[in-house]
Design a protein around this motif. Structure first.
Motif, PDB file in Angstrom:
ATOM      1  N   VAL A 125       0.855  -1.187   0.000  1.00 22.47           N
ATOM      2  CA  VAL A 125       0.000   0.000   0.000  1.00 22.47           C
ATOM      3  C   VAL A 125       0.889   1.234   0.000  1.00 22.47           C
ATOM      4  O   VAL A 125       1.778   1.370   0.841  1.00 22.47           O
ATOM      5  CB  VAL A 125      -0.925   0.035   1.237  1.00 22.47           C
ATOM      6  N   LEU A 126       0.654   2.134  -0.963  1.00 24.77           N
ATOM      7  CA  LEU A 126       1.410   3.377  -1.048  1.00 24.77           C
ATOM      8  C   LEU A 126       0.417   4.520  -1.142  1.00 24.77           C
ATOM      9  O   LEU A 126      -0.461   4.530  -2.006  1.00 24.77           O
ATOM     10  CB  LEU A 126       2.324   3.369  -2.270  1.00 24.77           C
ATOM     11  N   THR A 127       0.564   5.492  -0.241  1.00 23.22           N
ATOM     12  CA  THR A 127      -0.264   6.688  -0.235  1.00 23.22           C
ATOM     13  C   THR A 127       0.647   7.895  -0.406  1.00 23.22           C
ATOM     14  O   THR A 127       1.603   8.051   0.349  1.00 23.22           O
ATOM     15  CB  THR A 127      -1.048   6.827   1.084  1.00 23.22           C
ATOM     16  N   ILE A 128       0.344   8.718  -1.394  1.00 24.68           N
ATOM     17  CA  ILE A 128       1.109   9.940  -1.624  1.00 24.68           C
ATOM     18  C   ILE A 128       0.102  11.075  -1.646  1.00 24.68           C
ATOM     19  O   ILE A 128      -0.856  11.045  -2.417  1.00 24.68           O
ATOM     20  CB  ILE A 128       1.888   9.883  -2.948  1.00 24.68           C
ATOM     21  N   SER A 129       0.330  12.080  -0.784  1.00 29.03           N
ATOM     22  CA  SER A 129      -0.648  13.165  -0.714  1.00 29.03           C
ATOM     23  C   SER A 129       0.022  14.514  -0.531  1.00 29.03           C
ATOM     24  O   SER A 129       1.065  14.630   0.109  1.00 29.03           O
ATOM     25  CB  SER A 129      -1.631  12.917   0.433  1.00 29.03           C
ATOM     26  N   ASP A 130      -0.617  15.512  -1.129  1.00 31.29           N
ATOM     27  CA  ASP A 130      -0.286  16.910  -0.923  1.00 31.29           C
ATOM     28  C   ASP A 130       1.180  17.232  -1.200  1.00 31.29           C
ATOM     29  O   ASP A 130       1.839  17.867  -0.392  1.00 31.29           O
ATOM     30  CB  ASP A 130      -0.670  17.316   0.503  1.00 31.29           C
ATOM     31  N   VAL A 131       1.680  16.755  -2.332  1.00 29.52           N
ATOM     32  CA  VAL A 131       3.035  17.116  -2.742  1.00 29.52           C
ATOM     33  C   VAL A 131       2.940  17.839  -4.085  1.00 29.52           C
ATOM     34  O   VAL A 131       2.127  17.499  -4.932  1.00 29.52           O
ATOM     35  CB  VAL A 131       3.984  15.899  -2.852  1.00 29.52           C
ATOM     36  N   SER A 132       3.763  18.852  -4.256  1.00 32.32           N
ATOM     37  CA  SER A 132       3.683  19.636  -5.489  1.00 32.32           C
ATOM     38  C   SER A 132       4.522  19.031  -6.601  1.00 32.32           C
ATOM     39  O   SER A 132       4.223  19.181  -7.770  1.00 32.32           O
ATOM     40  CB  SER A 132       4.126  21.072  -5.230  1.00 32.32           C
ATOM     41  N   ARG A 133       5.593  18.345  -6.232  1.00 32.70           N
ATOM     42  CA  ARG A 133       6.437  17.684  -7.220  1.00 32.70           C
ATOM     43  C   ARG A 133       6.698  16.276  -6.711  1.00 32.70           C
ATOM     44  O   ARG A 133       7.232  16.085  -5.624  1.00 32.70           O
ATOM     45  CB  ARG A 133       7.754  18.432  -7.378  1.00 32.70           C
ATOM     46  N   LEU A 134       6.336  15.321  -7.492  1.00 34.88           N
ATOM     47  CA  LEU A 134       6.413  13.942  -7.038  1.00 34.88           C
ATOM     48  C   LEU A 134       7.659  13.262  -7.574  1.00 34.88           C
ATOM     49  O   LEU A 134       7.868  13.179  -8.777  1.00 34.88           O
ATOM     50  CB  LEU A 134       5.167  13.187  -7.501  1.00 34.88           C
ATOM     51  N   THR A 135       8.492  12.815  -6.652  1.00 32.28           N
ATOM     52  CA  THR A 135       9.626  11.975  -6.999  1.00 32.28           C
ATOM     53  C   THR A 135       9.225  10.556  -6.620  1.00 32.28           C
ATOM     54  O   THR A 135       8.799  10.314  -5.500  1.00 32.28           O
ATOM     55  CB  THR A 135      10.881  12.386  -6.193  1.00 32.28           C
ATOM     56  N   ILE A 136       9.334   9.648  -7.548  1.00 31.75           N
ATOM     57  CA  ILE A 136       8.866   8.296  -7.302  1.00 31.75           C
ATOM     58  C   ILE A 136       9.785   7.580  -6.322  1.00 31.75           C
ATOM     59  O   ILE A 136      10.969   7.389  -6.591  1.00 31.75           O
ATOM     60  CB  ILE A 136       8.791   7.497  -8.617  1.00 31.75           C
ATOM     61  N   PRO A 137       9.245   7.185  -5.164  1.00 35.17           N
ATOM     62  CA  PRO A 137      10.064   6.452  -4.200  1.00 35.17           C
ATOM     63  C   PRO A 137      10.312   5.026  -4.687  1.00 35.17           C
ATOM     64  O   PRO A 137       9.544   4.492  -5.483  1.00 35.17           O
ATOM     65  CB  PRO A 137       9.216   6.466  -2.932  1.00 35.17           C
ATOM     66  N   PHE A 138      11.372   4.449  -4.214  1.00 39.28           N
ATOM     67  CA  PHE A 138      11.718   3.058  -4.512  1.00 39.28           C
ATOM     68  C   PHE A 138      12.003   2.838  -5.991  1.00 39.28           C
ATOM     69  O   PHE A 138      11.895   1.733  -6.487  1.00 39.28           O
ATOM     70  CB  PHE A 138      10.616   2.102  -4.037  1.00 39.28           C
ATOM     71  N   GLY A 139      12.333   3.887  -6.697  1.00 43.86           N
ATOM     72  CA  GLY A 139      12.616   3.766  -8.123  1.00 43.86           C
ATOM     73  C   GLY A 139      11.431   3.246  -8.912  1.00 43.86           C
ATOM     74  O   GLY A 139      11.576   2.788 -10.035  1.00 43.86           O
ATOM     75  N   GLY A 140      10.232   3.321  -8.315  1.00 40.85           N
ATOM     76  CA  GLY A 140       9.033   2.813  -8.981  1.00 40.85           C
ATOM     77  C   GLY A 140       8.965   1.294  -8.984  1.00 40.85           C
ATOM     78  O   GLY A 140       8.031   0.719  -9.523  1.00 40.85           O
ATOM     79  N   ASP A 141       9.945   0.644  -8.368  1.00 38.09           N
ATOM     80  CA  ASP A 141      10.011  -0.825  -8.364  1.00 38.09           C
ATOM     81  C   ASP A 141       9.271  -1.373  -7.147  1.00 38.09           C
ATOM     82  O   ASP A 141       9.842  -1.563  -6.073  1.00 38.09           O
ATOM     83  CB  ASP A 141      11.472  -1.271  -8.358  1.00 38.09           C
ATOM     84  N   THR A 142       7.980  -1.593  -7.321  1.00 42.93           N
ATOM     85  CA  THR A 142       7.116  -2.064  -6.236  1.00 42.93           C
ATOM     86  C   THR A 142       6.238  -3.208  -6.753  1.00 42.93           C
ATOM     87  O   THR A 142       5.035  -3.028  -6.951  1.00 42.93           O
ATOM     88  CB  THR A 142       6.248  -0.906  -5.712  1.00 42.93           C
ATOM     89  N   PRO A 143       6.818  -4.390  -6.963  1.00 41.68           N
ATOM     90  CA  PRO A 143       6.080  -5.482  -7.606  1.00 41.68           C
ATOM     91  C   PRO A 143       4.891  -6.011  -6.815  1.00 41.68           C
ATOM     92  O   PRO A 143       3.977  -6.589  -7.401  1.00 41.68           O
ATOM     93  CB  PRO A 143       7.143  -6.561  -7.791  1.00 41.68           C
TER      94      PRO A 143
END
Length: 101
Positions: free
Chosen positions: A26-44
């Motif tokens: 489960v990943l929740t991202i909220s209220d950020v103006s510029r999103l940097t993908i955590p974990f290199g986007g590698d979330t299988p």
């Protein structure tokens, strides 16, 4: 269940997690103006993704395992055309729940 939340307060720390998160569900991202993908986007194992009040860089996420996608108040500049949105949905073969606010 492994969960992770990024909010405005912790926005700068998201780049501190450049490596994959193979057990994140489960990943929740909220209220950020510029999103940097955590974990290199590698979330299988990612099953639930909730994005609130933040831009959505679709091409940076590996979303094939998602079963739940929640989009709340996506900024206009991040919204896709209907065709692009449907094409993205067609790649989410395991998606069972979509909430687009």
């Amino acid at each position: 269940m492994f969960t992770f939340q990024i909010s405005k307060m912790f926005q700068g720390y998201s780049t501190s997690f450049p490596h994959g998160a193979p057990q994140l569900q489960v990943l929740t991202i909220s209220d950020v103006s510029r999103l940097t993908i955590p974990f290199g986007g590698d979330t299988p194992a990612l099953r639930t993704l909730k994005l609130s009040y933040c831009p959505v860089p679709w091409c940076l996420f590996k979303l094939s395992s998602l079963t739940t996608l929640i989009l709340e108040c996506v900024p206009v500049q991040s919204q896709q055309s209907t065709e692009e949105f449907l094409a993205m949905l067609s790649r989410l073969q395991n998606l069972k729940h979509l909430d687009r606010g």
